[in-house]
Design a protein around this motif. Structure first.
Motif, PDB file in Angstrom:
ATOM      1  N   VAL A  51     -33.361 -64.065  38.465  1.00 48.40           N
ATOM      2  CA  VAL A  51     -31.926 -64.673  37.900  1.00 48.40           C
ATOM      3  C   VAL A  51     -31.413 -64.958  39.204  1.00 48.40           C
ATOM      4  N   TRP A  52     -31.641 -64.028  40.108  1.00 46.60           N
ATOM      5  CA  TRP A  52     -31.710 -64.274  41.782  1.00 46.60           C
ATOM      6  C   TRP A  52     -32.852 -64.625  42.886  1.00 46.60           C
ATOM      7  N   LEU A 184     -24.431 -52.666  38.837  1.00 45.58           N
ATOM      8  CA  LEU A 184     -25.159 -52.492  37.854  1.00 45.58           C
ATOM      9  C   LEU A 184     -25.723 -52.049  36.992  1.00 45.58           C
ATOM     10  N   ALA A 186     -27.128 -51.314  34.388  1.00 46.96           N
ATOM     11  CA  ALA A 186     -28.356 -51.616  33.275  1.00 46.96           C
ATOM     12  C   ALA A 186     -29.627 -51.377  33.950  1.00 46.96           C
ATOM     13  N   ARG A 187     -29.691 -51.380  35.187  1.00 48.24           N
ATOM     14  CA  ARG A 187     -31.247 -52.337  36.113  1.00 48.24           C
ATOM     15  C   ARG A 187     -31.064 -50.965  36.581  1.00 48.24           C
ATOM     16  N   LEU A 335     -37.392 -54.647  32.534  1.00 47.99           N
ATOM     17  CA  LEU A 335     -35.392 -53.279  32.009  1.00 47.99           C
ATOM     18  C   LEU A 335     -36.377 -52.664  31.003  1.00 47.99           C
ATOM     19  N   LEU A 337     -35.064 -51.375  26.861  1.00 51.49           N
ATOM     20  CA  LEU A 337     -34.170 -51.733  25.704  1.00 51.49           C
ATOM     21  C   LEU A 337     -34.006 -50.548  24.731  1.00 51.49           C
ATOM     22  N   PHE A 347     -39.768 -62.608  25.206  1.00 51.56           N
ATOM     23  CA  PHE A 347     -38.948 -62.971  26.600  1.00 51.56           C
ATOM     24  C   PHE A 347     -39.659 -62.253  27.758  1.00 51.56           C
TER      25      PHE A 347
ATOM     26  N   TYR B 144     -24.307 -63.627  37.189  1.00 54.86           N
ATOM     27  CA  TYR B 144     -24.016 -61.612  37.504  1.00 54.86           C
ATOM     28  C   TYR B 144     -24.182 -62.008  36.424  1.00 54.86           C
ATOM     29  N   MET B 146     -26.390 -62.264  33.882  1.00 50.88           N
ATOM     30  CA  MET B 146     -27.525 -61.781  33.764  1.00 50.88           C
ATOM     31  C   MET B 146     -28.384 -60.808  33.556  1.00 50.88           C
ATOM     32  N   MET B 147     -28.114 -60.556  35.092  1.00 50.12           N
ATOM     33  CA  MET B 147     -27.855 -59.170  36.281  1.00 50.12           C
ATOM     34  C   MET B 147     -27.510 -58.201  35.366  1.00 50.12           C
ATOM     35  N   ALA B 148     -26.339 -57.852  34.816  1.00 53.98           N
ATOM     36  CA  ALA B 148     -25.519 -56.802  34.146  1.00 53.98           C
ATOM     37  C   ALA B 148     -25.704 -56.566  32.796  1.00 53.98           C
ATOM     38  N   CYS B 149     -26.614 -58.064  31.950  1.00 52.36           N
ATOM     39  CA  CYS B 149     -27.168 -57.152  30.326  1.00 52.36           C
ATOM     40  C   CYS B 149     -28.047 -56.370  30.107  1.00 52.36           C
ATOM     41  N   PRO B 150     -28.334 -55.304  29.820  1.00 53.90           N
ATOM     42  CA  PRO B 150     -29.142 -54.473  30.084  1.00 53.90           C
ATOM     43  C   PRO B 150     -30.316 -54.900  28.554  1.00 53.90           C
ATOM     44  N   TYR B 151     -29.941 -55.713  27.488  1.00 56.04           N
ATOM     45  CA  TYR B 151     -30.840 -56.302  26.867  1.00 56.04           C
ATOM     46  C   TYR B 151     -31.450 -57.398  26.647  1.00 56.04           C
ATOM     47  N   LYS B 152     -30.938 -58.344  28.130  1.00 61.19           N
ATOM     48  CA  LYS B 152     -32.030 -59.306  29.028  1.00 61.19           C
ATOM     49  C   LYS B 152     -31.626 -60.655  28.020  1.00 61.19           C
ATOM     50  N   ARG B 154     -29.164 -62.719  27.815  1.00 55.03           N
ATOM     51  CA  ARG B 154     -29.097 -64.391  28.567  1.00 55.03           C
ATOM     52  C   ARG B 154     -29.868 -65.149  29.108  1.00 55.03           C
TER      53      ARG B 154
END
Lengths: 398, 244
Positions: A51-52, A184, A186-187, A335, A337, A347, B144, B146-152, B154
């Motif tokens: 996304v970035w 962050l 999550a990552r 990621l 899950l 996805f 941001y 989308m970067m932060a969501c642990p479940y992808k 978004r």
């Protein structure tokens, strides 16, 4: 002795050519931004997985380097080293220019760049991004004040307290930039308190390298004298900063290697992740750190102008490689899950995400660099940022 | 005043009460049973909408929930890397035991949503009833979240849109994700995916109020073990999985 600052003449064909080239690159960047705004991010290589992309590699690099470009001014007024005093105004100018370039890229990459007013008027204070908006705008104000205290004789006595404020502010600013990633959870690539101090260290190195390139170019192209003593001190400082970055990077990866849950990510980024290990070892570590250190440490050639230019360019390129590994490599790694499970889905779950930057995003990123360049090139012509000569007599140690 | 008059007045009062009850009760009871709410009424903090997914009933290869979501929300259904996917089927395999599971993954409507924490403008927000949404008028498209969501969970809208659903406004350059079909929930209906799963005969998805001990979802969660995706992050998602 008194330092005589003077505007550069800026009437030569070469000056206008430089300005023209920078203007053309800026125009290409703006055209890219317009295309992205008009047709959507489909024209970029960025996706819902990466996304970035390239704009963020350039933007974050420029913002981090901006903070570090202020090193020389800080050393002069906070640490009281008179040797660096004549070099200080240019340091503030480069800092402001790099930040402006970086922020322009970040803003123009937004999905809704037209909503800049929303970004400037609505704040969610739990967001480090929102706090950074204040840190960035505050940086402009403080550095502008700082320049005023340095360049206006009647204000000189305030330059030390303002210098302290600027030092603290830029440390907080780079902490904030590193924390964009550090927070962050999550990552696997991020989620580490190490990122904030690592970004601070990187800012010292990248910022000084950018500053050195501008300093050497400005003096060479305007035909002024730049004493080797100045370069020797600054290049020694750069060696120390590169070493500090290597230390932080080593601790970051060693810590990760120790944690079993992080071993897959470390294997990806250090060994089998394709372009990312290549950029890490070849770009960031070898060309961006070890080679410039070796060049600058050379007893005879280390302080030569050509050597310092080559080493600084390598540090800048290594910095861009590092941002690519940190920002894009961190997203390319899938990621988890359900940790411990193999995942697949429409996805692109459980798969390494490919990324190929498109021309518009590269143009936008380079446009940010060109904007920073234009600001410096115009400012040194309009205002007296540069001492007429920087030789041993001016640049004396107290 | 004589006794006859008093009796008549009481009869009239009871009659009026009975008529009023008969008129209003169905509406009141219906609202209560379906948890719908009027457009002017604010979402209630007493409710926490949740979704329980029984992976033993979720059939591998079935994507009824996905197609229903796409139809309901006007998504293209494309699966390029730039296409928006609000819900997707994920196949899991435990590498140690070889056990396989199939499940739908979407916004988990966390109690502590990282997307809301990181959003610079406050466009990402959580409604009082636990539904996490994006205000399309305030989103600047920084990604941001989308970067932060642990479940992808978004997606950014990468292209111009056509044929939008009136109930589900979308916008190029803004971020979006599963809304739990908030427009349906506010009408007292269940999300489109849940309905489609039931229509397909699987019944793997149960939607309801986690805070209501009498609700089907609350009772099932109390009776059977369920897990949360990335429970280690402590986000307390509103979506729970059974059978993994």
């Amino acid at each position: 002795m008194k330092i005589a600052y003077r505007e550069i003449e800026g009437r030569s064909g070469a000056y206008w050519l430089l300005l023209g080239v920078l203007g053309a690159v800026t125009a290409a960047g703006l055209a890219a931004a317009w295309t992205m705004e008009h047709r959507g991010h489909i024209v970029t290589g960025m996706t819902n997985q990466i996304v970035w992309g390239m704009p963020h590699v350039f933007a974050v690099f420029l913002i981090v380097a901006a903070s570090g470009a202020l090193n020389v001014a800080s050393i002069a007024s906070v640490f009281g080293k008179g040797f660096y005093k004549p070099l200080a105004p240019l340091s503030g100018l480069v800092a402001v220019a790099l930040l402006a370039g970086g922020l322009a890229v970040l803003m123009l990459d937004l999905g809704r760049a037209d909503r800049i007013v929303v970004a400037m008027t609505r704040y969610n204070f739990t967001s480090i991004f929102a706090l950074n908006v204040f840190l960035y705008t505050g940086f402009f104000v403080i550095v502008a004040l700082y320049l005023w205290t340095m360049m206006e004789r009647r204000m000189n006595r305030y330059s030390t307290p303002v210098g302290y404020a600027a030092l603290v502010w830029r440390l907080v600013l780079t902490t904030g930039t590193g924390s964009i990633f550090g927070f962050l959870v999550a990552r696997q690539a991020y989620d580490s308190a190490m990122l904030a101090p690592t970004f601070v260290a990187m800012s010292f190195s990248y910022g000084l390298a950018a500053y050195l390139l501008v300093l050497i170019a400005a003096y060479a192209w305007s035909g002024r004298t730049l004493d080797v003593a100045v370069l020797r001190r600054l290049k020694n400082l750069l060696v120390v900063f590169i070493a500090v970055v290597l230390y932080f990077v080593a601790v970051f990866h060693l810590t990760n290697l120790y944690f079993a849950r992080q071993s897959a990510f470390e294997r990806f980024v250090l060994a089998d992740g394709g372009i990312y290990p290549a950029l890490f070892w070849g770009g960031q570590i070898l060309l961006g750190s070890l080679v410039p250190m070796a060049l600058l440490a050379h007893p005879r050639l280390g302080a030569a102008r050509g050597t310092v230019v080559a080493a600084s360019l390598l540090v800048v390129l290594g910095g861009l490689a590092q941002m690519h590994v940190t920002i894009i490599g961190g997203q390319a790694f899938p990621l988890e899950l359900f940790p411990g499970m193999q995942e697949s889905g429409s996805f692109f779950d459980g798969r390494v995400h490919p990324y190929a930057p498109s021309l518009p995003e590269l143009a936008l990123g380079l446009g940010g660099v060109a904007i920073a360049g234009i600001i410096v090139v115009l400012a040194v012509k309009l205002l007296a940022f540069l001492p007429e000569r920087l030789d041993g007599r001016v640049a004396e140690s107290p | 005043m004589n006794g006859h008059d008093a009796g008549r007045r009481q009869f009239l009062a009871w009659g009026a009460g009975a008529v009023a009850t008969l008129t209003l009760a169905p509406g009141v009871l219906l609202l209560q049973s379906a948890h719908g709410r009027a457009p002017v009424e604010a979402a209630s903090g007493a409710v926490r909408w949740g979704l329980l997914i029984d992976t033993d009933k979720c059939a591998k290869g079935c994507d009824a929930c996905v197609t229903a979501c796409n139809r309901e929300n006007g998504l293209s259904g494309g699966t390029r890397e730039t296409d928006a996917q609000w819900i997707r089927k994920v196949e899991l395999k435990d590498l140690r035991t070889g056990r396989e599971a199939s499940l739908p993954m979407m916004c988990q409507h966390c109690e502590q949503p990282p997307c809301v924490d990181v959003c610079p403008t406050g466009a990402s927000f959580k409604r009082a009833d636990g539904i996490v949404l994006v205000d399309k008028h305030v989103c600047i498209g920084c990604r941001y979240c989308m970067m932060a969501c642990p479940y992808k969970a978004r997606s950014l809208v990468h292209e111009n849109l056509a044929d939008q659903r009136p109930d589900v406004p979308r916008g190029k350059g803004t971020v979006e994700s599963c809304t739990f079909c908030v427009h349906r929930v506010d009408r007292g209906e269940t999300p489109a995916c849940v309905r489609a799963c039931a229509d397909a005969g699987h019944g793997a998805m149960v939607f309801g109020d986690l805070n209501d001990p009498a609700s089907d979802i609350a009772q099932r969660i109390a009776r059977y073990p369920s897990t949360q995706a990335r429970a280690d992050l402590g986000l307390n998602p509103g979506v729970r999985y059974q059978g993994i």
